[in-house]
Enzyme design. Structure first.
Site, PDB file in Angstrom:
ATOM      1  CG  ASP A 396      33.821  84.603 -24.969  1.00 59.13           C
ATOM      2  OD1 ASP A 396      33.327  83.759 -24.196  1.00 59.13           O
ATOM      3  OD2 ASP A 396      35.038  84.681 -25.190  1.00 59.13           O
ATOM      4  N   GLY A 439      30.896  75.088 -24.818  1.00 55.35           N
ATOM      5  CA  GLY A 439      30.203  73.797 -24.859  1.00 55.35           C
ATOM      6  C   GLY A 439      29.020  73.685 -23.912  1.00 55.35           C
ATOM      7  CG  ASP A 460      39.904  79.859 -23.153  1.00 53.63           C
ATOM      8  OD1 ASP A 460      38.757  79.631 -23.574  1.00 53.63           O
ATOM      9  OD2 ASP A 460      40.321  80.990 -22.865  1.00 53.63           O
TER      10      ASP A 460
END
Ligand code: GLA
Length: 646
Positions: A396, A439, A460
């Site tokens: 992440d 992104g 998400d």
């Protein structure tokens, strides 16, 4: 005479006005939107409020207060039946002042019988309200939409002073039309059929595990011709294991046989530098359990992957998302928390089923859910994951924002992934590297350069039409960056029982929306990670996830992913080239009512007669010249394969 007639006409008109007209005038009513029954209002956060904001304050936009209006939250849909009795709709719209200046970003839209009547452009907190005045004459059904784009945070949206002038009657807020959950996928044949990827990448020296995915009655016996030395096949389970040491390509013929017959399929094994030659297929714990994940739930998911038969269609990974981590031991090695008492034992168990297992971390000090993350422990973490036997790491960004400069440039965005890539390169195991930074910095342009096997392109996903379709159709143009070993990732699947908690419930996506979701994700070459409780896969969901002709689009060895080839209002056509020279084509309808969608040969670069096959129904529709047109339901899809007629 004339005068007499006209005075008669005048008095008749007067009489009419005094009798019929007063009735009509009284019926022409002004109706506040907020006075209607708001139960049918759909929104992605909070509850709709009459004459108050979504947080329950007096309505206020750009410093102006309003007594009446609807306080909602993006993404939101109000469906109204007007029966052609409306005359005018007026309102003042904007982001409620309760969120603060500059926060939130929404677009308001008024759609009448599938035509956009009014659109606001992007509005943020503090912006002055925008005034709407639309003619409703003749409109049967009206939609009031609020779109938050990718991210719905702070999107408190007000339809202030919203009112209808009605010639007669009152508007009615109605629910979305009911849709039966029709299973389109034909039942798999009891005869053997080998499914799944036809090409598989492995690095020299890495443990090899490939399970032959085959549907059909058991017992089944497997064989493989041309298996390179170093690999062995278990004839009962279809698990191929071992190690390859030389970089080379091997063409293997896989065989499966049961009491009813036998079948063969080619598998190309590529021993080289690249893994994930087709988009990973599997399960991830986040969309169902979020932090309520545990060893027992992961084992149950793995068992269900086998028990439901999904493994026989190519589904492979069992991925643990956030919330497994604890602190570190004296040597700085990451520990799992008490919900995961034995990570190695868990990985061994998942492997024993012929499946692979994945994990999650973040490059900052903490993960998104606030657990121990990998900052300055990257090498140790990669080693630990490899020792435990993990095959996939979702990495992440959370809390790395505190380490990176305030306005990170490309080099800053790439850095944590380069550091982890280098650490992964040192371990003797193939680990799919999945970047999850939503992104930022157009990651699709450089994700492959930092060694990512896939990269999240968006925030998400949630199980709403606006979220799923916004994300999915928002991938247009990204196709040029994807290919074998490196894929765009528009986030995980939201079908089946989801809920991000201990309480799972059926997805809010309607059946046609789910067909759109799976079709689009297969066309896009997206990683396919089922986000539902695997122990509760119902017949409809099973049908969605076991259609081998649809999954073959995702797993096509050419790895050329789909782009949008045509758009006409809500009608979109997406297409990708397949290895056998045919094309997979999705005819989508993003609109609110059934419509015809046309795939033109000129848009697809085709000529002459083509055979069109319906992939969901696994049925040839017939030969077509010039174009193929299909009636597509609201939010639905017709997914076809188009191949030259012989
Ligand atoms: C981020 C990711 C999600 C999930 C959570 C875990 O929000 O985008 O997919 O992994 O973190 O905390």
């Amino acid at each position: 005479m004339k005068n007499t007639w006209s005075s008669f006409a005048a008095s008749a008109a007067l009489l009419f006005l005094l009798t019929a007209a007063p009735g009509r005038l009284a019926a022409a009513e002004t109706v506040w939107l907020s006075s209607l029954d708001l139960h049918g209002v759909e929104q992605d956060w909070g509850k709709p409020h009459a004459d108050q904001s979504v947080d329950g304050h007096a309505l206020s936009i750009g410093g102006q207060m309003f007594e009446h209006g609807l306080g909602t939250h993006a993404n939101s849909t109000v469906r109204l039946a007007l029966h052609g009795q409306g005359e005018r709709f007026t309102a003042k719209v904007g982001v409620d002042d309760e969120v603060g200046k500059g926060r939130g970003s929404v677009t308001f839209q008024v759609v009448g019988d599938d035509k956009t009547l009014w659109q606001s452009g992007v509005l943020r907190g503090g912006d002055a309200p925008k005034e709407i005045g639309v003619d409703l004459r003749g409109v049967q059904s009206l939609l009031l939409l609020v779109d938050g784009g990718d991210d719905i945070s702070y999107d408190h949206a007000d339809w202030a002073a919203a009112q209808f002038v009605m010639a007669e009657g009152r508007p009615q807020i109605v629910a979305a039309p009911a849709e039966p959950a029709v299973v389109l996928t034909p039942k798999p044949s009891p005869k053997p059929r080998i499914n799944g990827a036809g090409v598989f990448g492995v690095r020299p020296g890495a443990p090899f595990l490939f399970t032959i995915a085959a549907s059909g009655d058991r017992p089944m016996a497997f064989a493989a011709d041309g298996l390179p030395s170093g690999l062995t096949l278990d004839a009962h389970t279809g698990h191929i294991t071992g190690t390859l040491h030389e970089k080379a390509e091997y063409l293997v013929t896989l065989r499966a046989r049961n009491a009813l017959g036998s079948t063969v399929r080619r598998l190309k094994i590529v021993c080289g530098d690249t893994i994930a030659l087709t988009p990973p297929m599997g399960w991830n714990s986040w969309n169902c359990f979020a932090c309520d994940v545990s060893d027992a739930k992961v084992r149950a998911a793995a068992d269900a992957m086998v028990g439901s038969g999904l493994i026989n269609h190519g589904w492979t990974y069992i991925n643990i998302d956030d919330c497994w981590e604890d602190g570190r031991d004296a040597e700085g090695r990451i520990r799992s928390n008490q919900k995961f008492p034995d990570m190695k034992g868990l990985a061994d168990y998942v492997h024993s089923l012929g499946l692979k297992i994945g994990l999650y971390s973040s490059p900052g000090l903490k993960t998104c859910a606030g657990y121990e993350a990998s900052y300055q422990h990257e090498v140790k973490d990669a080693q630990r994951w490899a020792e435990w036997g993990f095959d996939y790491i979702k990495y992440d960004w959370c809390s790395y924002g505190d380490i990176a400069p305030k306005n990170p440039g490309h080099a800053d965005l790439m850095k944590p992934y380069q550091v982890m890539r280098a650490a992964l390169d040192e371990v003797p195991r193939d680990i799919v590297f999945s970047l999850c930074q939503y992104g930022m910095g157009n990651v699709w342009e450089w994700g492959a350069r930092v060694g990512g096997n896939c990269w999240r392109t968006t925030g998400d996903i949630t199980d709403t039409w606006s979220s799923m379709s916004g994300i999915g159709f928002g991938q247009a143009g990204h196709e040029q960056y994807a290919g074998p070993g490196h894929w765009n990732d528009p986030d995980m699947l939201v079908v089946g029982y989801v809920g991000w908690s201990a309480n799972v419930r059926p997805t809010h996506l309607k059946p046609n929306e789910q067909y759109t979701h799976i079709s689009l994700w297969c066309l896009l070459g997206a990683p396919l990670l089922i986000g539902c409780d695997m122990t509760r896969v119902d017949e409809f969901t099973l049908g969605l996830l076991t259609n081998d002709e649809v999954l073959d689009v995702s797993q096509d060895p050419l790895g050329r992913t789909a782009g949008r080839v045509a758009k006409d209002g809500p009608r979109e056509v997406w297409a990708r080239d397949l290895e056998d020279g045919s094309k997979a084509v999705g005819l989508f309808n993003r609109g609110e009512s059934e419509t015809k969608v046309t795939a033109k040969w000129s848009d697809l670069g085709l000529n002459g007669k083509q055979i069109v096959r319906d992939l969901w129904r696994q049925m040839d529709i017939g030969p077509f010249a010039g174009q193929f047109e299909a009636s597509v339901p609201r939010h639905g899809v017709v997914l076809v394969k188009v191949a030259p007629a012989k």
